[in-house]
Design a protein around this motif. Structure first.
Motif, PDB file in Angstrom:
ATOM      1  N   GLY A   1       3.196  10.711   1.162  1.00 15.07           N
ATOM      2  CA  GLY A   1       2.717   9.343   1.154  1.00 15.07           C
ATOM      3  C   GLY A   1       3.849   8.427   1.581  1.00 15.07           C
ATOM      4  O   GLY A   1       5.026   8.769   1.422  1.00 15.07           O
TER       5      GLY A   1
ATOM      6  N   ASP B   1      -5.983  -3.273  -5.255  1.00 11.04           N
ATOM      7  CA  ASP B   1      -7.205  -2.674  -5.799  1.00 11.04           C
ATOM      8  C   ASP B   1      -7.018  -2.198  -7.239  1.00 11.04           C
ATOM      9  O   ASP B   1      -7.986  -1.768  -7.871  1.00 11.04           O
ATOM     10  N   PHE B   2      -5.788  -2.271  -7.747  1.00  9.31           N
ATOM     11  CA  PHE B   2      -5.490  -1.783  -9.097  1.00  9.31           C
ATOM     12  C   PHE B   2      -4.876  -2.889  -9.967  1.00  9.31           C
ATOM     13  O   PHE B   2      -4.037  -2.639 -10.823  1.00  9.31           O
TER      14      PHE B   2
ATOM     15  N   ASP C   1      -2.541  11.190  -8.695  1.00  8.88           N
ATOM     16  CA  ASP C   1      -2.162  12.320  -7.856  1.00  8.88           C
ATOM     17  C   ASP C   1      -0.756  12.191  -7.280  1.00  8.88           C
ATOM     18  O   ASP C   1      -0.249  13.151  -6.672  1.00  8.88           O
TER      19      ASP C   1
ATOM     20  N   ILE D   1      -4.001   3.550  -0.385  1.00 11.37           N
ATOM     21  CA  ILE D   1      -4.124   3.232  -1.811  1.00 11.37           C
ATOM     22  C   ILE D   1      -3.426   1.890  -2.021  1.00 11.37           C
ATOM     23  O   ILE D   1      -2.189   1.808  -2.046  1.00 11.37           O
ATOM     24  N   ASN D   2      -4.212   0.849  -2.088  1.00  7.61           N
ATOM     25  CA  ASN D   2      -3.704  -0.520  -2.074  1.00  7.61           C
ATOM     26  C   ASN D   2      -3.415  -1.037  -3.480  1.00  7.61           C
ATOM     27  O   ASN D   2      -4.240  -0.902  -4.386  1.00  7.61           O
ATOM     28  N   TYR D   3      -2.264  -1.650  -3.649  1.00  9.98           N
ATOM     29  CA  TYR D   3      -1.877  -2.174  -4.953  1.00  9.98           C
ATOM     30  C   TYR D   3      -2.897  -3.194  -5.476  1.00  9.98           C
ATOM     31  O   TYR D   3      -3.187  -3.241  -6.675  1.00  9.98           O
TER      32      TYR D   3
ATOM     33  N   THR E   1       0.833  -1.197   0.000  1.00 14.20           N
ATOM     34  CA  THR E   1       0.000   0.000   0.000  1.00 14.20           C
ATOM     35  C   THR E   1       0.867   1.246   0.000  1.00 14.20           C
ATOM     36  O   THR E   1       2.065   1.193   0.302  1.00 14.20           O
TER      37      THR E   1
ATOM     38  N   ARG F   1      -5.420   7.555   4.528  1.00 14.22           N
ATOM     39  CA  ARG F   1      -6.123   6.863   3.444  1.00 14.22           C
ATOM     40  C   ARG F   1      -5.124   5.897   2.812  1.00 14.22           C
ATOM     41  O   ARG F   1      -3.959   6.234   2.632  1.00 14.22           O
TER      42      ARG F   1
ATOM     43  N   LYS G   1      -5.768  11.473  -3.847  1.00 15.38           N
ATOM     44  CA  LYS G   1      -6.947  10.609  -3.756  1.00 15.38           C
ATOM     45  C   LYS G   1      -6.878   9.424  -4.699  1.00 15.38           C
ATOM     46  O   LYS G   1      -7.538   8.413  -4.477  1.00 15.38           O
ATOM     47  N   THR G   2      -6.093   9.532  -5.767  1.00 12.04           N
ATOM     48  CA  THR G   2      -5.940   8.452  -6.738  1.00 12.04           C
ATOM     49  C   THR G   2      -4.452   8.324  -7.073  1.00 12.04           C
ATOM     50  O   THR G   2      -3.668   9.247  -6.813  1.00 12.04           O
ATOM     51  N   PRO G   3      -4.035   7.219  -7.679  1.00 16.39           N
ATOM     52  CA  PRO G   3      -2.624   7.068  -8.052  1.00 16.39           C
ATOM     53  C   PRO G   3      -2.114   8.196  -8.950  1.00 16.39           C
ATOM     54  O   PRO G   3      -0.954   8.593  -8.847  1.00 16.39           O
TER      55      PRO G   3
END
Length: 354
Positions: free
Chosen positions: A194, A224-225, A141, A220-222, A127, A218, A137-139
């Motif tokens: 981050g 999930d993509f 960014d 951002i998990n790998y 993550t 927050r 909020k998104t990769p």
């Protein structure tokens, strides 16, 4: 007469004792008393809750029953554990199988690289944590931002692959390294925007320093993509694989018993960690242990394959993701990286964690 009788009895008992001693000296000693195979193992990280099953296996004699004496050292990252085994510094490691893919792909087929023998983390934990109220909020960014992590962190090492997967330019992201114990504080203070890591490592390390990760961060998990990767595995040196396969079978049988005991009594597993690291927060480390079991080790394939094994098609796909995204010189065959030959029989494996 009574004295003579007592003397005869005494001599009979003494003679029996001598005979018993002589007889005992000719009998084979129990296996546990024979010389043990001594091995050095480096863990993925500091002594924390999720290492509890290794220590239960040691404390309850499962390694010794297998004829092993294992020295288990704290690690400096799941990627570093792979390098430590490859260099010959350790016989065994608990490290990131994706770092092993990268290592094997850079060398010729049939090389002398380590071999993964039990894939315990079957869901991707990688993550990038950012501040919940921040602009990321998104990769996409991440471009133009500063991210940080320990140099040997598995998520950091996989960032080029993640960047390619989500369509961002990693050259537009500034990366800085920090000590592991500073990661969460540096994010909270805004010194980086981050941080890389395993999701439960960051979450519970944040709790230990008074940060509420569910409110303040927050993730951002790998996974999930589209990066459906395996993660930490027990890794053995090629020398050990070639010279003592029986030791590897005994090792995995012992770890399997330690895992079963952990599921029955998580508090005992945390207590085993506390014996090595008395200053741990046992409440937080139990939470970390349970979260690791639920989030990083409970892929649906577990019910069919049992803990430690892999799905061949899924693993081949994950090798392809890493090789393509990192521009590696070749795509290794799964058998160059992982072998199930040393796992306990399927009937003995764990098929449910929660």
């Amino acid at each position: 007469m009574a004295s003579d009788e007592a003397g005869r009895i005494s001599r009979r008992v003494f003679g029996l004792g001598l005979g018993g001693t002589a007889l005992a000296s000719t009998l084979p000693r129990p296996a546990i008393a024979q010389s043990l195979t001594r091995l050095k193992m480096v863990l993925n990280w500091r002594y924390q809750g999720p290492q509890g099953w290794f220590f239960l296996a040691e404390d309850r004699g499962y390694f010794r029953e297998a004829g092993l004496e294992i020295t288990m050292d704290q690690g400096n990252g799941s990627g570093a554990a792979v390098g430590a085994v490859a260099s010959g510094s350790y016989d065994l490691g608990f490290g990131d199988i994706n770092a092993l893919i990268q290592l094997v792909a850079k060398g010729p087929a049939g090389g002398n690289t380590p071999l993964a023998i039990s894939a315990l983390y079957n869901r991707p934990p990688f993550t990038i944590a950012v501040k919940a109220d921040g602009p990321i909020k998104t990769p996409k960014d991440f471009e133009g931002r500063t991210l940080g992590g320990p140099a040997n962190d598995g998520a950091l090492k996989l960032f080029p692959a993640f960047a390619k997967q989500v369509g961002i330019d990693p050259a537009k992201v500034q990366i800085t390294n920090m000590q592991p114990n500073l990661r969460e504080q540096m994010l909270q203070r805004g010194q980086v925007e981050g941080v890389f890591g395993f999701v439960n490592t960051i979450r519970f390390s944040a709790k230990l320093v008074g940060i509420n990760p569910d409110k303040d961060f927050r993730f951002i998990n790998y996974g999930d993509f589209g990066m459906d990767l395996y993660s930490n595995a027990v890794i053995a040196s090629r020398k050990l694989v070639n010279e003592n396969p029986g030791a590897l079978k005994g090792l995995l049988a012992a770890i399997n018993k330690g895992l079963k005991d952990t599921l029955k009594d998580p508090d005992a597993a945390v207590d085993a960690v506390a014996k090595r690291e008395p200053l741990i927060n046992k409440v937080v480390e139990k939470e970390r242990l349970l979260a690791t079991l639920a989030d990083e080790m409970s892929h649906p394939e577990l019910a069919k394959l049992g803990l430690g094994d892999i799905d061949d098609a899924r693993f081949a796909k994950s090798i392809g993701i890493v090789v393509e995204a990192d521009g590696l010189p070749r795509s290794p065959a799964p058998g160059e990286i992982f072998s199930r030959a040393y796992l306990p029989p399927i009937a003995d494996r764990i098929t449910k964690l929660t």
